[in-house]
Design a protein around this motif. Sequence first.
Motif, PDB file in Angstrom:
ATOM      1  N   ASP A  62      62.986  73.233  99.233  1.00 19.83           N
ATOM      2  CA  ASP A  62      64.197  73.438 100.037  1.00 19.83           C
ATOM      3  C   ASP A  62      64.734  74.862  99.909  1.00 19.83           C
ATOM      4  O   ASP A  62      65.943  75.081  99.817  1.00 19.83           O
ATOM      5  N   GLY A  63      63.834  75.836  99.847  1.00 15.20           N
ATOM      6  CA  GLY A  63      64.226  77.233  99.778  1.00 15.20           C
ATOM      7  C   GLY A  63      64.746  77.684  98.423  1.00 15.20           C
ATOM      8  O   GLY A  63      65.296  78.773  98.300  1.00 15.20           O
ATOM      9  N   LYS A  64      64.569  76.849  97.400  1.00 16.74           N
ATOM     10  CA  LYS A  64      65.028  77.178  96.045  1.00 16.74           C
ATOM     11  C   LYS A  64      63.846  77.159  95.084  1.00 16.74           C
ATOM     12  O   LYS A  64      62.873  76.437  95.305  1.00 16.74           O
ATOM     13  N   LEU A  65      63.955  77.943  94.021  1.00 16.84           N
ATOM     14  CA  LEU A  65      62.920  77.975  92.995  1.00 16.84           C
ATOM     15  C   LEU A  65      63.291  76.998  91.881  1.00 16.84           C
ATOM     16  O   LEU A  65      64.362  77.114  91.278  1.00 16.84           O
ATOM     17  N   PHE A  66      62.406  76.028  91.629  1.00 24.37           N
ATOM     18  CA  PHE A  66      62.616  75.031  90.581  1.00 24.37           C
ATOM     19  C   PHE A  66      61.634  75.262  89.444  1.00 24.37           C
ATOM     20  O   PHE A  66      60.537  75.777  89.645  1.00 24.37           O
ATOM     21  N   VAL A  67      62.042  74.845  88.261  1.00 25.79           N
ATOM     22  CA  VAL A  67      61.179  74.911  87.086  1.00 25.79           C
ATOM     23  C   VAL A  67      61.012  73.505  86.530  1.00 25.79           C
ATOM     24  O   VAL A  67      61.926  72.678  86.599  1.00 25.79           O
ATOM     25  N   ASN A  68      59.841  73.255  85.993  1.00 25.63           N
ATOM     26  CA  ASN A  68      59.554  72.009  85.289  1.00 25.63           C
ATOM     27  C   ASN A  68      58.653  72.368  84.116  1.00 25.63           C
ATOM     28  O   ASN A  68      57.974  73.409  84.142  1.00 25.63           O
ATOM     29  N   ALA A  69      58.632  71.525  83.113  1.00 27.83           N
ATOM     30  CA  ALA A  69      57.860  71.843  81.911  1.00 27.83           C
ATOM     31  C   ALA A  69      57.487  70.580  81.158  1.00 27.83           C
ATOM     32  O   ALA A  69      58.116  69.540  81.321  1.00 27.83           O
ATOM     33  N   PHE A  70      56.479  70.711  80.327  1.00 28.92           N
ATOM     34  CA  PHE A  70      56.090  69.661  79.398  1.00 28.92           C
ATOM     35  C   PHE A  70      55.472  70.328  78.188  1.00 28.92           C
ATOM     36  O   PHE A  70      54.867  71.390  78.292  1.00 28.92           O
ATOM     37  N   ALA A  71      55.686  69.719  77.024  1.00 33.61           N
ATOM     38  CA  ALA A  71      55.248  70.376  75.790  1.00 33.61           C
ATOM     39  C   ALA A  71      54.933  69.345  74.710  1.00 33.61           C
ATOM     40  O   ALA A  71      55.376  68.195  74.775  1.00 33.61           O
ATOM     41  N   ASN A  72      54.186  69.806  73.738  1.00 29.23           N
ATOM     42  CA  ASN A  72      53.912  68.967  72.572  1.00 29.23           C
ATOM     43  C   ASN A  72      55.210  68.724  71.801  1.00 29.23           C
ATOM     44  O   ASN A  72      56.143  69.529  71.865  1.00 29.23           O
ATOM     45  N   ARG A  73      55.244  67.642  71.089  1.00 32.69           N
ATOM     46  CA  ARG A  73      56.425  67.300  70.289  1.00 32.69           C
ATOM     47  C   ARG A  73      56.616  68.318  69.169  1.00 32.69           C
ATOM     48  O   ARG A  73      55.685  68.976  68.746  1.00 32.69           O
ATOM     49  N   HIS A  74      57.851  68.419  68.731  1.00 35.97           N
ATOM     50  CA  HIS A  74      58.241  69.283  67.612  1.00 35.97           C
ATOM     51  C   HIS A  74      58.044  70.763  67.917  1.00 35.97           C
ATOM     52  O   HIS A  74      57.726  71.547  67.032  1.00 35.97           O
ATOM     53  N   THR A  75      58.222  71.147  69.174  1.00 33.64           N
ATOM     54  CA  THR A  75      58.100  72.550  69.564  1.00 33.64           C
ATOM     55  C   THR A  75      59.358  73.022  70.295  1.00 33.64           C
ATOM     56  O   THR A  75      59.317  73.980  71.062  1.00 33.64           O
ATOM     57  N   HIS A  76      60.477  72.364  70.035  1.00 34.17           N
ATOM     58  CA  HIS A  76      61.700  72.613  70.803  1.00 34.17           C
ATOM     59  C   HIS A  76      62.135  74.076  70.773  1.00 34.17           C
ATOM     60  O   HIS A  76      62.388  74.684  71.819  1.00 34.17           O
ATOM     61  N   GLU A  77      62.251  74.659  69.603  1.00 29.96           N
ATOM     62  CA  GLU A  77      62.745  76.044  69.502  1.00 29.96           C
ATOM     63  C   GLU A  77      61.816  77.038  70.207  1.00 29.96           C
ATOM     64  O   GLU A  77      62.270  77.943  70.891  1.00 29.96           O
ATOM     65  N   ILE A  78      60.534  76.854  70.039  1.00 31.73           N
ATOM     66  CA  ILE A  78      59.598  77.780  70.703  1.00 31.73           C
ATOM     67  C   ILE A  78      59.556  77.524  72.211  1.00 31.73           C
ATOM     68  O   ILE A  78      59.316  78.437  72.991  1.00 31.73           O
ATOM     69  N   ASN A  79      59.849  76.292  72.634  1.00 32.51           N
ATOM     70  CA  ASN A  79      59.947  76.006  74.073  1.00 32.51           C
ATOM     71  C   ASN A  79      61.070  76.820  74.703  1.00 32.51           C
ATOM     72  O   ASN A  79      60.923  77.338  75.814  1.00 32.51           O
ATOM     73  N   ILE A  80      62.175  76.929  74.003  1.00 33.44           N
ATOM     74  CA  ILE A  80      63.307  77.726  74.488  1.00 33.44           C
ATOM     75  C   ILE A  80      62.873  79.179  74.646  1.00 33.44           C
ATOM     76  O   ILE A  80      63.155  79.815  75.665  1.00 33.44           O
ATOM     77  N   THR A  81      62.171  79.693  73.659  1.00 33.51           N
ATOM     78  CA  THR A  81      61.663  81.073  73.717  1.00 33.51           C
ATOM     79  C   THR A  81      60.741  81.254  74.923  1.00 33.51           C
ATOM     80  O   THR A  81      60.849  82.240  75.663  1.00 33.51           O
ATOM     81  N   CYS A  82      59.834  80.309  75.127  1.00 29.73           N
ATOM     82  CA  CYS A  82      58.885  80.397  76.243  1.00 29.73           C
ATOM     83  C   CYS A  82      59.614  80.344  77.585  1.00 29.73           C
ATOM     84  O   CYS A  82      59.309  81.134  78.493  1.00 29.73           O
ATOM     85  N   LEU A  83      60.563  79.430  77.721  1.00 28.25           N
ATOM     86  CA  LEU A  83      61.289  79.312  78.984  1.00 28.25           C
ATOM     87  C   LEU A  83      62.070  80.591  79.280  1.00 28.25           C
ATOM     88  O   LEU A  83      62.022  81.115  80.391  1.00 28.25           O
TER      89      LEU A  83
END
Length: 124
Positions: A62-83
Amino acid sequence: MIKVYIPSDFDFNYKQCKKLYKKYQKQIGDDVDFRDVVKNTFFYSFFDDEKHIGCIYYYEKDGKLFVNAFANRHTHEINITCLKMTFDWFNCDIYAKTAHKTAIFCLYKCGFKKIGDNLYKYER
């Protein structure tokens, strides 16, 4: 050190990404085949040394940029860094749609704001 791979990279591990996608597909909310996700999005796979962290993909809707993600468990802090790292690759507002509490927490820590029912926005 975080390494980022895209599907056209020689070292892109399609099988590993697909397996992780299948594992979390219902939580992601996608009923799309993994091959189509990779083919029709801006798809990135993240590794810390040789350990697979997860994947982030961007798509237009709809003319907007969306993000989605999936990751291994216990990687929350590094997921934030990656995003946060991926934000520099786009120069527009970014949207995310999720009801998953862990994902929402990650979005808030990255600067997203709730703008609707399960809808979040990162403003540029």
